[in-house]
Design an enzyme around this catalytic site. Structure first.
Site, PDB file in Angstrom:
ATOM      1  N   HIS A 100      64.420  39.296  25.805  1.00 19.49           N
ATOM      2  CA  HIS A 100      63.378  39.395  24.537  1.00 19.49           C
ATOM      3  C   HIS A 100      64.053  40.750  23.686  1.00 19.49           C
ATOM      4  O   HIS A 100      63.726  41.350  24.354  1.00 19.49           O
ATOM      5  CB  HIS A 100      62.456  38.707  24.394  1.00 19.49           C
ATOM      6  CG  HIS A 100      61.307  39.465  25.162  1.00 19.49           C
ATOM      7  ND1 HIS A 100      60.958  40.853  24.269  1.00 19.49           N
ATOM      8  CD2 HIS A 100      60.436  38.886  26.231  1.00 19.49           C
ATOM      9  CE1 HIS A 100      59.763  40.518  25.010  1.00 19.49           C
ATOM     10  NE2 HIS A 100      59.333  40.127  26.315  1.00 19.49           N
ATOM     11  N   GLU A 206      57.777  34.069  31.469  1.00 20.96           N
ATOM     12  CA  GLU A 206      58.058  34.646  31.648  1.00 20.96           C
ATOM     13  C   GLU A 206      57.737  34.410  32.665  1.00 20.96           C
ATOM     14  O   GLU A 206      55.992  33.693  33.049  1.00 20.96           O
ATOM     15  CB  GLU A 206      57.850  36.335  30.473  1.00 20.96           C
ATOM     16  CG  GLU A 206      57.228  37.802  31.207  1.00 20.96           C
ATOM     17  CD  GLU A 206      57.679  38.007  32.120  1.00 20.96           C
ATOM     18  OE1 GLU A 206      58.843  37.436  32.794  1.00 20.96           O
ATOM     19  OE2 GLU A 206      57.772  39.208  31.570  1.00 20.96           O
TER      20      GLU A 206
END
Length: 366
Positions: A100, A206
């Site tokens: 990201h 994550e």
């Protein structure tokens, strides 16, 4: 005949029942990122054709004028050939692992310093100027995603690159935003969803830490932002993995990363023709590091917004193996109850009045 759209590994896995185990290896010699001489800290995927090495392949046809084909077209043909010639228990996929763009949590960590961030500020939901719980992209992060979009557009036009057949994205907001900016309004493969409709996959999130940036919004909120996107089967309304107290170990994360990868290779997230040979995963630095461990790739850190293609070989091998990471899977960590006195490279020092605790600090800093 083995066709790339039928997901033969999924068929073979079903035939061998639950006892089978998929073993992953990275097939090197195709990307600069695979080579020890490539420095991850300075590597730029936009100036190196995604790192694809300029080389010949055994599948090149000398009777055809290969000069009319780009490197990516010949590479795609080569992967198709590898899959066609391999037994049903073996499958090859190219994973485009995208990190990201910069999130507000990244900016906050840079501002406060990593030690202070880890022992105090990361456990807050934000400060007086911004929020980093399930952090959104900063303006810089948006720009990084736009760079990725422009580069994909350029590669489609100049290299006639085969865009991913399937797209998966972490449920955390920064990854969702990055994927949307990167791939929306691109001329994607007819085999992929058009318009861009990725699958939101929980286990591609994550590393689950105590940090509030790792606490995802509920499914209703995510759906309100991206109503056309698909949740994987069994996706829960609330985040059942984050509690603000425990963090998963690397071993525990690798176990769930392999579960997610197994589902991709087995085609579990597609009811029709499998996920295809080229697969995009928009995720995070910690999760990409975990996936690289699972597939036996060398460590290769990605800057925010960067993309790492990897050729992966999946093979069904015998009976199920004992998964790694079954020891200490989750850990608690003491943290300050007030801003630390110092934040230096050697660690964080709590104020004398801020006795370290292991309970959540989900409040705004003043």
């Amino acid at each position: 005949m083995k066709l790339s759209s039928i997901a033969p590994l999924a068929i073979a896995l079903t035939a061998t029942a639950q006892a089978s185990y998929i073993n992953y290896t990275t097939v090197t010699g195709y990307f600069l990122q695979d080579e020890a001489s490539t420095d991850a800290s300075t590597f730029d995927y936009t100036t190196t054709n995604f790192g694809l090495i300029n080389r010949t392949y055994p599948s090149d046809n000398p009777d055809n004028d290969n000069n009319l084909l780009t490197q990516w077209e010949r590479f795609h043909h080569h992967i198709t050939t590898l899959n066609h010639l391999s037994p049903p228990t073996i499958s090859y996929k190219v994973l485009f692992l995208g990190r990201h763009g910069e999130g507000y949590h990244n900016a906050a960590e840079s501002y406060y310093g990593t030690p202070a961030w880890n022992c105090y500020y990361s456990l807050l939901t934000g400060n007086s100027t911004t929020t980093w719980s399930d952090a959104d992209l900063t303006p810089s992060g948006i720009q990084q995603a736009q760079i990725a979009h422009s580069f994909w557009s350029h590669q489609i036009a100049s290299q006639r690159i085969h865009t991913p057949d399937s797209y998966f994205v972490s449920p955390l907001l920064r990854a969702l935003r990055t994927a949307n900016i990167t791939f929306s309004d691109l001329p994607l493969q007819p085999s992929s969803s058009s318009p861009f409709t990725p699958v939101i996959k929980e286990f591609f999130r994550e590393s689950v830490t105590l940090h509030t940036c790792d606490h995802r919004h509920n499914a209703t909120y995510i759906h309100s932002l991206f109503p056309e996107w698909t949740f994987e089967k069994g996706f829960r309304e609330e985040d059942g993995m984050w509690d603000g107290v425990r963090a998963e170990s690397n071993g525990a994360q690798d176990v769930r990363s392999k579960v997610a990868l197994d589902e991709v290779f087995a085609g579990d997230d597609d009811d029709d023709d499998g996920v295809g040979m080229f697969v995009s995963v928009t995720s995070h630095s910690g999760e990409i590091a975990s996936l690289l461990r699972v597939i036996g790739h060398r460590e290769f850190g990605l800057r925010t917004g960067a993309v790492l293609p990897v050729l992966v070989r999946g093979e069904i091998v015998g009976d199920a193996l004992e998964p790694t990471g079954t020891g200490t899977r989750w850990e608690t960590s003491a943290h300050c109850t007030a801003p630390p006195v110092t934040s230096v490279s050697s660690g964080c020092v709590c104020a004398s009045s801020a006795v370290p605790v292991t309970t959540p600090l989900v409040t705004f800093a003043g």
